[in-house]
Design a protein around this motif. Structure first.
Motif, short mmCIF file in Angstrom:
data_model
loop_
_atom_site.label_atom_id
_atom_site.label_comp_id
_atom_site.label_asym_id
_atom_site.label_seq_id
_atom_site.Cartn_x
_atom_site.Cartn_y
_atom_site.Cartn_z
N ILE A 77 -40.08 -2.97 -15.76
CA ILE A 77 -38.74 -3.08 -15.21
C ILE A 77 -37.86 -2.06 -15.90
N PHE A 78 -36.93 -1.46 -15.16
CA PHE A 78 -36.03 -0.48 -15.74
C PHE A 78 -34.63 -0.67 -15.15
N ALA A 79 -33.68 0.11 -15.63
CA ALA A 79 -32.30 -0.03 -15.18
C ALA A 79 -31.65 1.33 -14.99
N LYS A 80 -30.66 1.37 -14.10
CA LYS A 80 -29.74 2.51 -13.98
C LYS A 80 -28.33 1.95 -14.09
N ASP A 81 -27.42 2.72 -14.70
CA ASP A 81 -26.03 2.28 -14.61
C ASP A 81 -25.58 2.47 -13.16
N PHE A 99 -28.17 11.65 -15.80
CA PHE A 99 -26.94 10.85 -15.68
C PHE A 99 -27.15 9.36 -15.88
N ASN A 100 -28.33 8.93 -16.27
CA ASN A 100 -28.56 7.49 -16.45
C ASN A 100 -28.20 7.09 -17.88
N ASN A 101 -27.00 6.56 -18.06
CA ASN A 101 -26.55 6.14 -19.39
C ASN A 101 -27.09 4.78 -19.78
N ALA A 102 -27.44 3.95 -18.81
CA ALA A 102 -27.87 2.59 -19.13
C ALA A 102 -29.24 2.56 -19.79
N HIS A 103 -30.10 3.48 -19.40
CA HIS A 103 -31.50 3.43 -19.83
C HIS A 103 -32.01 4.86 -20.01
N PRO A 104 -32.65 5.17 -21.15
CA PRO A 104 -33.11 6.55 -21.36
C PRO A 104 -34.39 6.89 -20.60
N PHE A 105 -34.30 7.93 -19.79
CA PHE A 105 -35.48 8.60 -19.25
C PHE A 105 -35.37 10.05 -19.66
N ILE A 106 -35.68 10.30 -20.93
CA ILE A 106 -35.59 11.63 -21.50
C ILE A 106 -37.00 12.13 -21.83
N ARG A 107 -37.39 13.22 -21.17
CA ARG A 107 -38.76 13.73 -21.28
C ARG A 107 -39.75 12.61 -20.96
#
Length: 432
Positions: free
Chosen positions: A108-112, A300-308
């Protein structure tokens, strides 16, 4: 604005503001692509290092440069969502979603809410750039749907609000396809959108009936394939039997659309919202035009990190006319046949060879390959006429030459093939 966009607007997803922001991103990236990407990468990294305990703990010491940052995998994210949310975010101000699980590592994941609004605005914009207006085009949606009960009616309601009708893809019998044809004759659909394998099956059925879908439904203008590989010969079949332009969409539920465009061309990367890298097995960048792992940063997703974030696919990027494009998509990173002598064969190349052999042998609608053991493979296929013994031996000999000696191959005719609970067809699977 269609009913879905109106519903999103009323529940805190500011689509109107997102569209305005997207216009600004368009201007910025057109004027200075490198500057835009570096600015947004820096902003999202600083935000999560400061506000996300999960990510800052993972990074530990502040990195000296971008390439020192860890590559996130799906396994890294398989922990409670609350552990991964940034400060100030909770179930009240985020969009919660889950992956399809096709990679074998669902989570499960999230987006702001604004990041989710940007995703919707971007999708609408990408379609419009290809002369397809989601507000006015009635969609024939070829996706999975629960068979009955409340989940079924929830999906039907979502489809009604989104100006689309869903064709259930779990039943690929001729009787069901005849019902599809009847509905296309009676409704003014504007475009098709769905999983590649089922659209190809439907196109093959139309070919057998000597029908062109555009003739049955003159309002059709486009077909969008998504979620599965599109092979060249299948593209030609879709163009011939549907009679409309074929668009190819590549992305994921976690990131949104990554690349989109006419299926016969390299797909343009949506660099406004995502930064896409291609890395080798040691997580080092490869030269442009070289195959490697697709790694994505949501800018632009501040709620949940998807970095690299390692999305799980292999592909190739290049620059064409100052535009970053996906020149090749090569399947899942873990898809390879592992032979008794230790040799690895990429699943896609193995699948191509098998496809060519079978194409010359019988009228096969679709097939899947399962590697049961290092020396044992099973090919399940759907066809109007079963292979003869001579044809089976021809297939076994040809694949044996490709894979090497002492390989056992079992070939089984099926009435249908097992798909995931969402309707996706995995063309190769290693069962050990």
């Amino acid at each position: 604005m269609n009913l879905t966009n109106l519903s999103l607007q009323l529940t805190g997803y500011d689509i109107a503001a997102a569209k305005k922001e997207l216009e600004e991103y368009n201007k910025h990236i057109t004027e200075d692509y490198e500057g835009y990407i570096e600015e947004k990468k820096t902003e999202i990294l600083k935000f999560h290092l400061k506000n996300n305990l999960f990510y800052s703990t993972l990074v530990q010491d502040k990195p000296q440069n971008w390439e020192d940052l860890p590559v996130l995998t799906k396994r890294d994210l398989q922990q409670p969502l609350l552990n991964r949310l940034s400060k100030g975010f909770s179930a009240k101000n985020i969009h919660i979603h889950k992956t399809s699980g096709s990679s074998g590592h669902p989570f499960i994941f999230a987006k702001d809410k604004f990041a989710h609004a940007l995703t919707w605005a971007s999708i609408s914009d990408l379609y419009k750039l290809n002369n397809l207006d989601l507000n006015s085009s009635y969609e024939a949606r070829f996706y999975g749907i629960p068979n009955h009960g409340l989940p079924h009616y929830k999906e039907r309601l979502k489809d009604l609000l989104s100006n689309r009708y869903r064709f259930s893809i779990f039943n690929t019998t001729s009787e069901n396809f005849d019902q599809f044809i009847t509905r296309f004759q009676s409704k003014k659909f504007g475009h098709l959108n769905g999983y590649t394998s089922v659209l190809v099956l439907f196109a093959k059925y139309l070919g057998e009936k000597k029908l062109i879908l555009k003739d049955l439904c003159p309002s059709l203008t486009h077909c969008i394939v998504t979620a599965e590989m599109l092979f060249k010969e299948d593209l030609e079949l879709l163009k011939k039997q549907f009679g409309v332009q074929i668009l190819n969409e590549y992305g994921s539920s976690e990131t949104g659309i990554l690349a989109f465009g006419p299926a016969e061309n390299a797909l343009k990367i949506d660099s406004r919202l995502q930064y896409v890298e291609i890395l080798d097995e040691q997580n080092k960048p490869v030269p442009k035009g070289t195959s490697g792992k697709i790694v994505v940063t949501s800018l632009f997703n501040n709620a949940h990190p998807f970095i690299r974030y390692e999305i799980g696919d292999l592909g190739t990027l290049d620059f064409v006319n100052n535009q970053l494009v996906l020149t090749k998509l090569e399947g899942r990173t873990g898809d390879f046949a592992l032979l008794p002598d230790g040799k690895k064969i990429p699943a896609l190349s193995f699948y191509y060879v098998t496809k060519e052999i079978i194409k010359d042998t019988a009228n096969v609608k679709e097939f899947v390959i399962v590697q049961n053991q290092p020396d044992t493979f099973t090919i399940d296929y759907v066809a109007g006429i079963a292979f003869s013994n001579a044809e089976i031996e021809k297939i076994k000999r040809a694949i044996g030459v490709h894979l090497g000696g002492n390989i056992q191959i079992n070939i089984n005719k099926k009435s249908s093939l097992d798909r995931s609970n969402r309707g996706k067809l995995k063309q190769f699977r290693r069962a050990f």
